[in-house]
Design a protein around this motif. Sequence first.
Motif, PDB file in Angstrom:
ATOM      1  N   ILE A   1       0.860  -1.005  -0.040  1.00  0.00           N
ATOM      2  CA  ILE A   1       0.120   0.071  -0.111  1.00  0.00           C
ATOM      3  C   ILE A   1       0.872   1.128  -0.107  1.00  0.00           C
ATOM      4  N   VAL A   2       0.743   2.012  -1.103  1.00  0.00           N
ATOM      5  CA  VAL A   2       1.753   3.071  -1.309  1.00  0.00           C
ATOM      6  C   VAL A   2       0.733   4.461  -1.114  1.00  0.00           C
ATOM      7  N   ILE A   3       1.027   5.143  -0.039  1.00  0.00           N
ATOM      8  CA  ILE A   3       0.228   6.291  -0.180  1.00  0.00           C
ATOM      9  C   ILE A   3       1.498   7.483  -0.212  1.00  0.00           C
ATOM     10  N   ASN A   4       0.788   8.553  -1.200  1.00  0.00           N
ATOM     11  CA  ASN A   4       1.715   9.533  -1.656  1.00  0.00           C
ATOM     12  C   ASN A   4       1.131  10.750  -0.859  1.00  0.00           C
ATOM     13  N   PRO A   5       1.827  11.704  -0.325  1.00  0.00           N
ATOM     14  CA  PRO A   5       1.198  12.862   0.409  1.00  0.00           C
ATOM     15  C   PRO A   5       0.941  14.102  -0.619  1.00  0.00           C
ATOM     16  N   ILE A   6       1.398  13.957  -1.833  1.00  0.00           N
ATOM     17  CA  ILE A   6       1.311  14.805  -2.749  1.00  0.00           C
ATOM     18  C   ILE A   6       0.092  14.431  -3.641  1.00  0.00           C
TER      19      ILE A   6
ATOM     20  N   TYR B   1      -8.377  11.741  -4.442  1.00  0.00           N
ATOM     21  CA  TYR B   1      -9.227  11.154  -5.382  1.00  0.00           C
ATOM     22  C   TYR B   1      -9.003  10.304  -6.392  1.00  0.00           C
ATOM     23  N   SER B   2      -7.376  10.219  -6.147  1.00  0.00           N
ATOM     24  CA  SER B   2      -7.107   9.392  -7.579  1.00  0.00           C
ATOM     25  C   SER B   2      -6.355   8.034  -6.930  1.00  0.00           C
ATOM     26  N   ALA B   3      -6.465   6.801  -7.355  1.00  0.00           N
ATOM     27  CA  ALA B   3      -6.053   5.657  -6.842  1.00  0.00           C
ATOM     28  C   ALA B   3      -5.821   4.881  -8.107  1.00  0.00           C
ATOM     29  N   ASP B   4      -4.581   4.038  -8.119  1.00  0.00           N
ATOM     30  CA  ASP B   4      -4.240   3.230  -9.184  1.00  0.00           C
ATOM     31  C   ASP B   4      -3.562   2.114  -8.558  1.00  0.00           C
ATOM     32  N   PHE B   5      -3.594   0.966  -9.354  1.00  0.00           N
ATOM     33  CA  PHE B   5      -3.109  -0.417  -8.786  1.00  0.00           C
ATOM     34  C   PHE B   5      -1.984  -0.765  -9.908  1.00  0.00           C
TER      35      PHE B   5
ATOM     36  N   SER C   1     -10.898   1.943  -0.831  1.00  0.00           N
ATOM     37  CA  SER C   1     -10.374   2.177  -1.979  1.00  0.00           C
ATOM     38  C   SER C   1      -9.231   1.030  -2.122  1.00  0.00           C
ATOM     39  N   VAL C   2      -8.518   0.553  -1.022  1.00  0.00           N
ATOM     40  CA  VAL C   2      -7.735  -0.508  -1.432  1.00  0.00           C
ATOM     41  C   VAL C   2      -8.271  -1.704  -1.842  1.00  0.00           C
ATOM     42  N   ILE C   3      -9.417  -2.051  -1.343  1.00  0.00           N
ATOM     43  CA  ILE C   3     -10.308  -3.131  -1.709  1.00  0.00           C
ATOM     44  C   ILE C   3     -10.598  -3.127  -2.985  1.00  0.00           C
TER      45      ILE C   3
ATOM     46  N   LEU D   1     -19.178  -4.987  -5.738  1.00  0.00           N
ATOM     47  CA  LEU D   1     -18.545  -6.046  -4.948  1.00  0.00           C
ATOM     48  C   LEU D   1     -17.772  -5.630  -3.637  1.00  0.00           C
ATOM     49  N   THR D   2     -17.107  -4.388  -3.987  1.00  0.00           N
ATOM     50  CA  THR D   2     -16.463  -3.825  -2.708  1.00  0.00           C
ATOM     51  C   THR D   2     -17.468  -3.478  -1.645  1.00  0.00           C
ATOM     52  N   THR D   3     -18.549  -2.974  -1.935  1.00  0.00           N
ATOM     53  CA  THR D   3     -19.491  -2.765  -0.864  1.00  0.00           C
ATOM     54  C   THR D   3     -20.011  -4.260  -0.020  1.00  0.00           C
ATOM     55  N   ASP D   4     -19.975  -5.225  -1.023  1.00  0.00           N
ATOM     56  CA  ASP D   4     -20.481  -6.414  -0.332  1.00  0.00           C
ATOM     57  C   ASP D   4     -19.241  -7.100   0.486  1.00  0.00           C
TER      58      ASP D   4
END
Length: 290
Positions: free
Chosen positions: A182-187, A191-195, A213-215, A269-272
Amino acid sequence: MYMSNREQIIISNIPKISAIYFALLENGYDYYAMGRSRGHISNIQEYIGTEKIAAPFFAAVKQNTCEVYPYWPRAAILETASFYLSPDGSHFQDRDALRNQIMNASNIADRERDQRLWDWIAGFPTALSEILDCEAFRNYLKWEEKWLDAQNLRHGTELRAIKNCLDVCVSRYSSPVQDIQIVINPIKCVYSADFHMYGNRFVFCSGIFRPESVIHEFLHHVVHPAAVEIADIVTAASLIYPDIDESYYLSDDSVGRLNAFEEYAVRRLTTDVMNNKFPKELISYLKELV
């Protein structure tokens, strides 16, 4: 067994990705402030203007192909490209593999990965190396690592819950993932998430830590092949999915409609799964959504 060598997931960074967003910050990236506290904004602003580096290259990350986030997809593409660089970032190790990954991505429009992209990205190793070698970035990175330590202290309970959830998903949905980062960047925009899939390692990258968001991003890699398997049903239905931005439909062809459906299915699916409702079998689950 998945992550058998690690008792807990932690929040971390990848210096090459940190350097990408530091360079964007020095070239006008203002999405760092959205949804952030005044204290966080103030900390980031201390590094703005400390060094102007490789402006022509990083300025070209911003485009007009995505109205809601003009740094899509090139910022995410640079994240992906960082995995194909040599350890010191000076050159590409497998440029053909990078090209194949980008050209096969279902969420990038053809106009966003034409020859202009490849002509531009050839300059990435040189531009990134300049960032990695500059004193201003090294000073910033020291602050970022302290910030990450605080994030791990704050989110320990949620990190354990994510691991438990992903253990079930990996086992039930035949995922090849053996490790997660899990890479979290403070800059980076919150609202942007990528894998990124790097071998059998799943790398999540965002501007803020949110368990859902991770899930969500993790589930994309298990939903995608199942969605492709029922592509004829999805494209024949030609539905408009609630709360799915029009950008997900790409050119509104069969690829775009499948991409929009995948996003909708992953959200459902994430919610479930976060409510401990794990479908036994994905194909049937997706057919019900259609």
